[in-house]
Write an enzyme that holds these catalytic residues in place. Structure first.
Site, short mmCIF file in Angstrom:
data_model
loop_
_atom_site.label_atom_id
_atom_site.label_comp_id
_atom_site.label_asym_id
_atom_site.label_seq_id
_atom_site.Cartn_x
_atom_site.Cartn_y
_atom_site.Cartn_z
N ALA A 66 0.87 -1.17 0.00
CA ALA A 66 0.00 0.00 0.00
C ALA A 66 0.91 1.23 0.00
CB ALA A 66 -0.88 -0.02 1.24
N GLY A 111 0.55 -4.84 0.90
CA GLY A 111 -0.63 -4.86 0.03
C GLY A 111 -0.36 -5.57 -1.29
N GLU A 114 -0.83 -9.14 -0.52
CA GLU A 114 -2.27 -9.34 -0.34
C GLU A 114 -2.97 -9.39 -1.70
OE1 GLU A 114 -2.14 -5.99 2.40
OE2 GLU A 114 -3.19 -7.20 3.89
N GLU A 134 4.27 -4.86 7.42
CA GLU A 134 3.47 -3.82 8.09
C GLU A 134 3.87 -3.53 9.53
OE1 GLU A 134 2.23 -6.17 6.14
OE2 GLU A 134 0.81 -5.29 4.74
#
Ligand code: CAA
Length: 260
Positions: A66, A111, A114, A134
């Site tokens: 992200a 992300g 993911e 993270e």
């Protein structure tokens, strides 16, 4: 078709969706997530496309996570909305009616990991690196990584990866079942397209129902999941594909599937 951060190209029956922010290692900001969703909406409308390949632009990353710059100043409510947006896009891909293959060349972190995990099949190059970094940023995975990673590689290994924020290479990712295959960099798209072609030559309704049976069944207890499988198995017998597939076998010729 192209948006600011995402490209959609077509090669016969294969749609290729490319996350296209190479300067930021294809990091996912809100706009990029939204555009990935729009690209899949376009693919859904195109009956010619039977299989999707999802990849990242450039030779360094699939997606490096992200977007940290856009998250840095988020309020709790903004970050919750960002997490929900990411989760919605990941779920859209996971439940997408056509199979999705991730073609991975480089960093696949946070992300990005993911995003790869919501695809049906993951093919990667030897230099690819995987991880959920993270906790090193003081947050937890927010695009369903805490849920999909343990479902894919088991609780113990998922906890080790998430708690340690350690990156693993493609060989280790293959060993623990995070990815399906490792191929040389110059073979990545060819291999992904070969696999897409193989899938596209089969009964498309059957592939779709098999995806549904696996995805939904994994969230049920075994008895319910088997009843669900039997229902979907029965549904196959309402299709021309079933008649053609079995007739072709008996007549000793290749099946010609029409997607009906
Ligand atoms: N967000 C925003 N920008 C990013 C980014 C990210 N996740 N990852 C890389 N970039 C940017 C860098 O800031 C840099 O931009 P500038 O050139 O403008 O400085 C550019 O991409 C190139 O990156 P590096 O110079 O850092 O390249 P490198 O080869 O030295 O390192 C890397 C590569 C190890 C992947 C490193 O970039 C890195 O650690 N990136 C962050 C990885 C990360 O922590 N991802 C998880 C994000 S949090 C998350 O994903 C939450 C969630 O689950 C929803």
């Amino acid at each position: 078709m192209a948006w600011d951060n995402v490209l959609l190209e077509k090669d016969g029956v294969v749609g290729v969706v490319t996350v296209n922010r190479p300067k930021a290692l294809n990091a996912l900001n809100g706009d990029t997530l939204t555009e990935i969703g729009l690209a899949f909406d376009e693919v859904a409308k195109d009956d010619e496309i039977k299989v999707v390949i999802l990849t990242g632009a450039g030779d360094k990353a699939f997606v490096a996570g992200a977007d940290i710059l856009s998250m840095q100043k988020m309020t709790p409510m903004e970050s919750k909305a960002f997490s929900l947006l990411g989760q919605q896009v990941m779920s859209k891909i996971e439940t997408f009616q056509k199979p999705v293959i991730a073609a991975i060349n480089g960093f696949t972190l946070g992300g990005g990991c993911e995003l790869a995990m919501c695809c049906d099949i993951r093919i990667a190059t030897p230099k690819s690196m995987f991880g959920q970094p993270e906790v090193g940023l003081g947050i937890i995975p927010g695009f369903a990584g805490t849920q999909r990673l343990p479902r894919l590689i088991g609780k113990g290994r998922a906890k080790e990866l998430i708690f340690s924020a350690a990156n693993i290479n493609a060989e280790e990712a293959y060993r623990i079942g995070l990815i399906n295959k490792v191929v040389e960099e110059d073979q990545l798209m060819a291999e992904a397209k070969k696999m897409a072609g193989k899938i596209a030559s089969k009964g498309q309704i059957a592939v779709r129902l098999a995806k549904e049976a696996i995805n939904e069944g994994m969230e049920m207890d075994l008895d319910k999941a088997m009843i669900h499988e039997a229902d979907l198995f029965g549904l196959c017998f309402s299709t021309e594909e079933q008649r053609e597939g079995m007739t072709a076998f008996i007549e000793k010729r290749p099946a010609k599937f029409t997607g009906k």
